[in-house]
Design an enzyme around this catalytic site. Structure first.
Site, PDB file in Angstrom:
ATOM      1  N   THR A   1      -0.604   4.742  -1.231  1.00 33.63           N
ATOM      2  CA  THR A   1      -1.161   4.077   0.088  1.00 33.63           C
ATOM      3  C   THR A   1      -2.430   4.654   0.587  1.00 33.63           C
ATOM      4  O   THR A   1      -2.610   5.948   0.608  1.00 33.63           O
ATOM      5  CB  THR A   1      -0.233   3.854   1.238  1.00 33.63           C
ATOM      6  OG1 THR A   1       0.904   3.541   0.804  1.00 33.63           O
ATOM      7  CG2 THR A   1      -0.784   2.840   2.320  1.00 33.63           C
TER       8      THR A   1
ATOM      9  N   ARG B   1       9.828  -6.566  -2.991  1.00 30.61           N
ATOM     10  CA  ARG B   1       9.874  -5.624  -1.995  1.00 30.61           C
ATOM     11  C   ARG B   1       8.574  -5.365  -1.419  1.00 30.61           C
ATOM     12  O   ARG B   1       7.432  -5.264  -1.983  1.00 30.61           O
ATOM     13  CB  ARG B   1      10.542  -4.396  -2.580  1.00 30.61           C
ATOM     14  CG  ARG B   1      10.404  -3.136  -1.559  1.00 30.61           C
ATOM     15  CD  ARG B   1       9.242  -2.075  -1.446  1.00 30.61           C
ATOM     16  NE  ARG B   1       9.187  -0.965  -0.452  1.00 30.61           N
ATOM     17  CZ  ARG B   1       8.214  -0.237  -0.417  1.00 30.61           C
ATOM     18  NH1 ARG B   1       7.064  -0.486  -0.762  1.00 30.61           N
ATOM     19  NH2 ARG B   1       8.531   0.758   0.629  1.00 30.61           N
TER      20      ARG B   1
END
Ligand code: GLY
Length: 379
Positions: A224, A252
């Site tokens: 991320t 997800r």
């Protein structure tokens, strides 16, 4: 009062008001600051430098941070973000992103979007061109295509190799590593991958890539990038973008596209974001918690550490269970003070790298700084 008198009065008032206006405009604004997660291959440093370059040129803060993270989204070497991101358990890359524009207090997000290299740009379009805040899955892709984005294959040969290595070391025979009763920490898969075997199967791959694949099979990474910016007018914006948890169940969605979780910003206070295990962040509404902590008077450093303490509290401070989790928070206050904090002083993998984040200031350039941390690993 005649018209002439009025205009004379205005001239006189205008003249009298001038020094006052000068005084007001001479009051220094906050310093321009950009912070982000560190990311590999200087991803964070390059992201912050790009965003600062645009801010100095007068760009809007959201345009600046999105252009910054685009560098990492488009870099296939960063396997945690955008193009080249590690896929889900079906071998499909699904990306998540959110944006917050401080001055207009508007937000946009996409979740589990496939086929678009720059989900942060799509999240920004959701904010700008719709009255919705979040689009997911097939709908998000349909919207992106209607907005002129090109659908592309996001799976590189390297990330496909990593997926194949994970497949052979997975936890159960049905091909799952994420199913189980109330998992609250990453499971330990059996260590079955063998470097010599893999070298024979993938003769084109470097040892470095194969070792990384083995490591990522055993410890699925979250990666991320989060980036937050402040300009000298005091305007702020923020973005988070990710390919999420490697080998996740299809569909997800982690914390990154959830405003309040992986990203939050209040123009009156400051912004915050997160990288690492999204599920644990979501349980404490991390980014929102950090900003509210700052609103109540905590310094950014205290605010991020407090959010991490809440995560630790969810595990009754059990360090053994917490040891499997990597989680970081980043905070930038409206006056330019900032902090990065990590649950642990070093990564659980990645050669146990010291936890850092990236920052760019007008005087100090773009660099990495050490994050504060809650716990120190024993080795
Ligand atoms: N923080 C990224 C994720 O958990 O998906």
């Amino acid at each position: 009062m005649s018209k002439i008198n009025w205009s004379r009065r205005s001239v006189m008032l205008g003249a009298a008001a001038l020094p006052m206006i000068r005084m007001v405009s001479a009051k220094p604004g906050p310093p321009a600051v950009v912070i982000s997660s560190a990311n590999r291959f200087d991803g964070g440093v390059n992201c912050c430098a790009k965003a600062m370059e645009l801010i100095k040129a007068g760009a809007d803060t959201l345009d600046a941070v999105v252009a910054g993270v685009n560098i990492v989204e488009l870099d296939p070497r960063d396997s945690s973000v955008g193009y080249g991101g590690l896929p889900n358990e079906d071998g499909v890359v699904q990306l998540d992103s959110s944006v917050v524009h401080g001055p207009s207090r508007r937000m946009g997000a996409v979740g589990a979007i496939e086929g678009i290299k720059t989900p942060s740009k799509v999240a920004k379009r959701v904010m700008e061109d719709t009255d919705h805040m979040m689009l997911v899955g097939a709908g998000a892709l349909k919207f992106a295509k209607a907005e002129g984005f090109q659908e592309e294959n996001l799976l590189t040969e390297e990330s496909r190799l990593q997926w194949l290595v994970w497949k052979r070391s997975q936890r159960d025979r049905d091909g799952h590593s994420n199913w189980g009763p109330g998992l609250d920490a990453p499971p330990e898969p059996p260590k079955t991958a063998n470097l010599e075997e893999l070298k024979r199967e993938f003769p084109w791959a470097s040892d470095e890539l194969l070792l990384e694949a083995i490591q990522n099979a055993y410890h699925p990474p979250h990666g991320t990038i989060n980036c937050i910016a402040l300009n000298e007018k005091g305007e702020m914006s923020a973005v988070t973008t990710t390919s999420g948890l490697a080998w996740k169940i299809s569909g997800r969605v982690g914390d990154s596209p959830i405003v309040g979780g992986g990203l939050w910003l209040d123009q009156d206070v400051g912004g915050a974001g997160s990288t690492g295990r999204g599920e644990e962040n979501l349980r404490v509404c991390g980014a929102h918690t950090v900003v509210e902590n700052m609103r109540r008077g905590m310094a950014p450093k205290e605010a991020v550490l407090d959010a991490l303490e809440r995560v630790a509290r969810n595990f009754n401070q059990d360090r053994k269970r917490l040891e499997a989790i990597d989680l970081k928070f980043y905070a930038l206050r409206k006056d330019g003070e900032y902090a990065g904090a990590s649950l642990w002083n070093k990564s659980s993998v990645e050669a146990r790298q010291v936890a850092q984040f990236a920052v760019c200031t007008t005087d100090g350039g773009s660099r990495q700084e050490n994050a504060v941390f809650l716990y120190a690993r024993s080795s």
